[in-house]
Enzyme design. Structure first.
Site, PDB file in Angstrom:
ATOM      1  N   ASP A 292       0.872  -1.166   0.000  1.00  0.00           N
ATOM      2  CA  ASP A 292       0.000   0.000   0.000  1.00  0.00           C
ATOM      3  C   ASP A 292       0.916   1.225   0.000  1.00  0.00           C
ATOM      4  O   ASP A 292       2.150   1.116   0.144  1.00  0.00           O
ATOM      5  CB  ASP A 292      -0.946  -0.028   1.217  1.00  0.00           C
TER       6      ASP A 292
HETATM    7  C1  GLC Z   1      -4.272   4.318  -0.177  1.00  0.00           C
HETATM    8  C2  GLC Z   1      -5.189   3.145   0.112  1.00  0.00           C
HETATM    9  C3  GLC Z   1      -5.240   2.141  -0.997  1.00  0.00           C
HETATM   10  C4  GLC Z   1      -5.091   2.849  -2.327  1.00  0.00           C
HETATM   11  C5  GLC Z   1      -3.672   3.398  -2.372  1.00  0.00           C
HETATM   12  C6  GLC Z   1      -3.403   4.154  -3.681  1.00  0.00           C
HETATM   13  O1  GLC Z   1      -3.548   4.677   0.973  1.00  0.00           O
HETATM   14  O2  GLC Z   1      -4.985   2.447   1.333  1.00  0.00           O
HETATM   15  O3  GLC Z   1      -6.492   1.457  -0.875  1.00  0.00           O
HETATM   16  O4  GLC Z   1      -5.303   1.947  -3.394  1.00  0.00           O
HETATM   17  O5  GLC Z   1      -3.393   4.249  -1.277  1.00  0.00           O
HETATM   18  O6  GLC Z   1      -4.173   5.317  -3.721  1.00  0.00           O
END
Ligand code: GLC
Length: 739
Positions: A292
């Protein structure tokens, strides 16, 4: 199963590429970048984030500033082969950067473009928590297919969706992105989303790769506080949180995103038991795992890594294939490979998985988005897509209470109250991708488009006080008052947990004032989570859960308010009576002292025993009567039949739900578990026999050694229109050992 059907030639192409790649080029494939904000406004980016967080600037203002910000796209890094993926929604820029990757790097490996396409792209669909209340896998699949078609036109080949977190705590803001609390409904949702986004062949230009996220159990963050720690038994993980993940892997999902949280003390980002043993070995997952955002770097603050080098080493050795945005791999991995801290096999396995996804998406054959498609969805909303969104929206609405006011008559004069009633932006919900507030039909516009005479007054929003004069003026000549109350987009989604999930601000005062007029009052909810509505349930004669339905919000709400569509939504997540009951879910163990009126049982002194609205609940303008439950064993399955009669005066669609209870097992089992459901339409006065099949292989559970157990004994079978009000039958079940 969509996903990976590479030809032998394609597999050889990957092997040959790998053999030519330098360590730096391999590390480059494992690095995802976003454009860096480098200015264009007079405060630092960090200051800007603080300003939008503390409300000094609105979300819309923040969006406008971001849209005009100056960005660094790191062209030189791409040219040097140091970037494998990009988080971007800009088709022209995507082709420009792709041309550098394909034509100016040594090996010409294309970039893969990822973006959060969670519930629609330009045509914004209901938030996932709403759509899941349709219990309709055709709806789940169709919205993903539309989103893939629109996002791929913008040069996006990969969505960070579906979000498959089982969510049992309504305080958690990200419940809005989930399909709710149930493993079976979540698994049906998971399969349909993978089919919708990826199609039968993800190399089709109108299809995009999926991401199973967040792996795993992010929805169990302690106290519903986002990013918080997660502890649970492996049996609970396998029985309640992993099923949608397993279903999506079986359906061919191409990537997985590791969750921010730790699982039993080891952050998912560096948890090799999860990433390697469970996902890649046990489930046979062939795609790649992406972290993430910034999560590898955050292993230092987790306290699992001494420094960024340690985080890099631990993550890649645990099976983390791609670094989203932290820059940790690009800073440390090559040296760690040279020093033997990271083996060539580990590096090659990660890169092979990334190249496999790029190959399966056809990026080596068609790396660019066609010019003629780029702007196809930038103008007016596509009519067909909008119609699909309207169908999804109507089916997502849940009628929670109706003392007879609904449906309203066309001739009735309506007083419409609440700022949310005329607010397009807040129809979009959290994680809007490319949608616009101006695309959305508000409740006010929806009623007016349906020919209803509406007197509107905002009266109050989610933070301001009640303007009583406005209210009095608006309700004077009204026959019915519709008060639109709930949450803004920013009150759910990521980093948006709430410690008090009652209606925010002074909206209850708005309802009290409306009720004090003595006129019939409908509370129309716009929200991104189950709310604590005990007072509303006791005082307001009609309550309609409309969630945040996207571009057709107002049209769908009007269709249900007017009875043109008979509400068929059923809750995918429990509504607690009060915040203190959270986390609250139906499939809980019985305990040795199940809650009752007597003191020494599992209960609160200051809260009711039951939730306010149970999982699977939803009312209709019709009335469904269940009778004649039969449960017949036939070989390795049970055929469960029931008669359902529509005793009302309107046609409607009912969702017949089958639950079981394993009365005694080698570990305690939930008091109910959803195992099947079936939609049935019934004309007024019509009765149908509905039969659901339950395969005995689905009646088992995982123990703490992750063995799947099916144990002979007594099972209760429940069938009804929700998880509370069911017909019941008991059967002694003997499982043949050779299945
Ligand atoms: C965010 C979220 C994730 C998302 C990623 C990219 O922090 O936790 O679900 O896909 O970043 O935006």
């Amino acid at each position: 199963m969509s996903g990976f059907n590479l030809t032998e030639a394609q597999k050889k192409q990957i092997t040959d590429l790998l053999a030519q790649m330098t360590v730096e080029e391999k590390v480059g494939q494992m690095h995802q970048l976003s454009p860096s904000i480098v200015g264009g406004f007079d405060v630092s980016f960090e200051e800007l984030i603080e300003m939008v967080t503390d409300g000094r600037i609105s979300n819309e203002e923040f969006g406008r500033i971001m849209a005009n910000a100056e960005r660094d796209f790191h062209e030189d890094d791409i040219r040097a082969g140091r970037v494998g993926s990009y988080l971007l929604n800009d088709p022209k820029k995507a082709n420009e950067l792709q041309r550098i990757a394909v034509e100016e790097t040594r090996l010409g490996i294309p970039l893969i473009y990822g973006f959060d396409v969670i519930h629609g792209f330009r045509t914004t669909f209901p938030i996932p928590l709403a759509e899941a209340c349709s219990w309709n896998e055709e709806v789940f699949e169709a919205s993903a297919e539309v989103a893939a078609r629109e996002a791929s036109a913008h040069g996006i080949n990969w969505t960070f969706a579906p979000m498959l977190d089982i969510a049992r705590d309504a305080r958690w803001g990200r419940i809005s992105e989930s399909a709710g609390e149930d493993p079976h409904l979540g698994s049906v949702y998971a399969r349909a989303k993978v089919r919708g986004f990826q199609g039968k062949n993800p190399a089709d230009r109108e299809r995009i790769a999926t991401t199973i996220k967040h792996f795993v159990a992010y929805g169990a963050a302690e106290a519903g506080q986002d990013y918080n720690t997660v502890s649970m038994a492996k049996s609970m993980l396998h029985n309640s949180y992993l099923p949608p993940v397993k279903a999506a892997v079986e359906e061919g999902a191409m990537t997985v995103m590791a969750a921010f949280n730790d699982y039993n003390g080891v952050p998912c980002t560096v948890n090799s038991w999860l990433l390697r043993d469970v996902l890649k070995e046990s489930y046979g997952f062939e795609g790649f795992v992406v972290s993430d955002a910034n999560a590898i770097r955050e292993c230092v603050s987790h306290g699992i890594a001494e420094d960024l080098a340690d985080a890099s080493r631990k993550a890649v050795n645990a099976g983390m294939d791609m670094d989203m945005g932290s820059g940790t791999y690009s800073a440390h991995l090559a040296q760690q490979a040279a020093d033997g801290e990271v083996s060539a096999e580990v590096l090659d396995e990660a890169v092979r998985r990334i190249l496999t996804v790029k190959m399966a998406l056809g990026l080596f054959d068609h790396p660019y988005v066609e010019e003629e498609r780029m702007a196809r969805y930038d103008g007016e909303l596509d009519k067909k897509h909008r119609d699909i969104a309207l169908d999804a929206a109507k089916r997502s609405i849940v009628l929670l209470k109706n003392d007879g006011i609904l449906p309203i008559e066309k001739e009735q004069k309506i007083a419409l109250l609440g700022a949310l009633a005329d607010d397009g932006e807040n129809c979009l919900g959290a994680w809007n991708a490319d949608g616009r507030g101006s695309d959305c039909v508000t409740v006010k516009a929806g009623l007016e488009r349906a020919g209803i005479s509406v007197t509107y007054a905002a009266c109050c929003d989610t933070t301001s006080g009640l303007n009583r004069q406005e209210l009095d003026g608006a309700v004077k000549d009204a026959d019915v008052i519709i008060a639109v109350v709930g949450e803004t987009n920013a009150m759910s989604g990521e980093a948006s947990s709430r410690a008090d999930i009652t209606l925010p601000g002074h909206q209850r005062e708005l309802l009290e004032a409306a009720l004090a007029t003595g006129k019939p009052v409908v509370a129309l909810l716009m929200n991104g989570r189950p709310l604590a509505l005990q007072w509303e349930q006791e005082h307001v004669p009609a309550i309609l859960e409309c969630w945040q339905l996207g571009v057709t919000h107002g049209d769908a709400a009007a269709a249900v308010l007017l009875g043109e569509y008979n509400p068929s939504g059923r809750l995918c997540a429990t509504f607690p009576a009060m915040t203190g009951q959270c986390p609250r879910y139906y499939n809980h163990p019985n305990t040795g002292r199940p809650g009752s009126k007597s003191k020494f049982t599992s209960r609160y002194l200051d809260a009711p025993l039951e939730p306010l609205y149970p999982f699977g609940y939803g009312l209709s303008y019709a009335n469904y009567l269940y009778s004649d439950l039969t449960v017949e064993e036939s070989g390795e399955s049970f055929r469960v039949s029931v008669s359902v009669a529509n005793t009302g005066d309107r046609a409607g669609e009912e969702t017949v739900q089958l639950y079981i209870r394993d009365v005694a097992g080698s570990i305690v089992r939930p008091v109910k578990e959803l195992k099947a459901f079936k939609k049935v339409t019934l004309a007024p006065g019509e009765t149908k026999q509905v039969t659901l099949t339950l395969n005995k292989t689905d009646m088992g559970f995982y123990n703490d050694d992750m063995e799947y157990c099916r144990e002979d004994g007594s099972f209760l079978f429940y069938v009804g229109g929700n998880s509370r009000d069911c017909l019941e039958a008991e059967r002694k079940v003997v499982f043949s050992q050779n299945v």
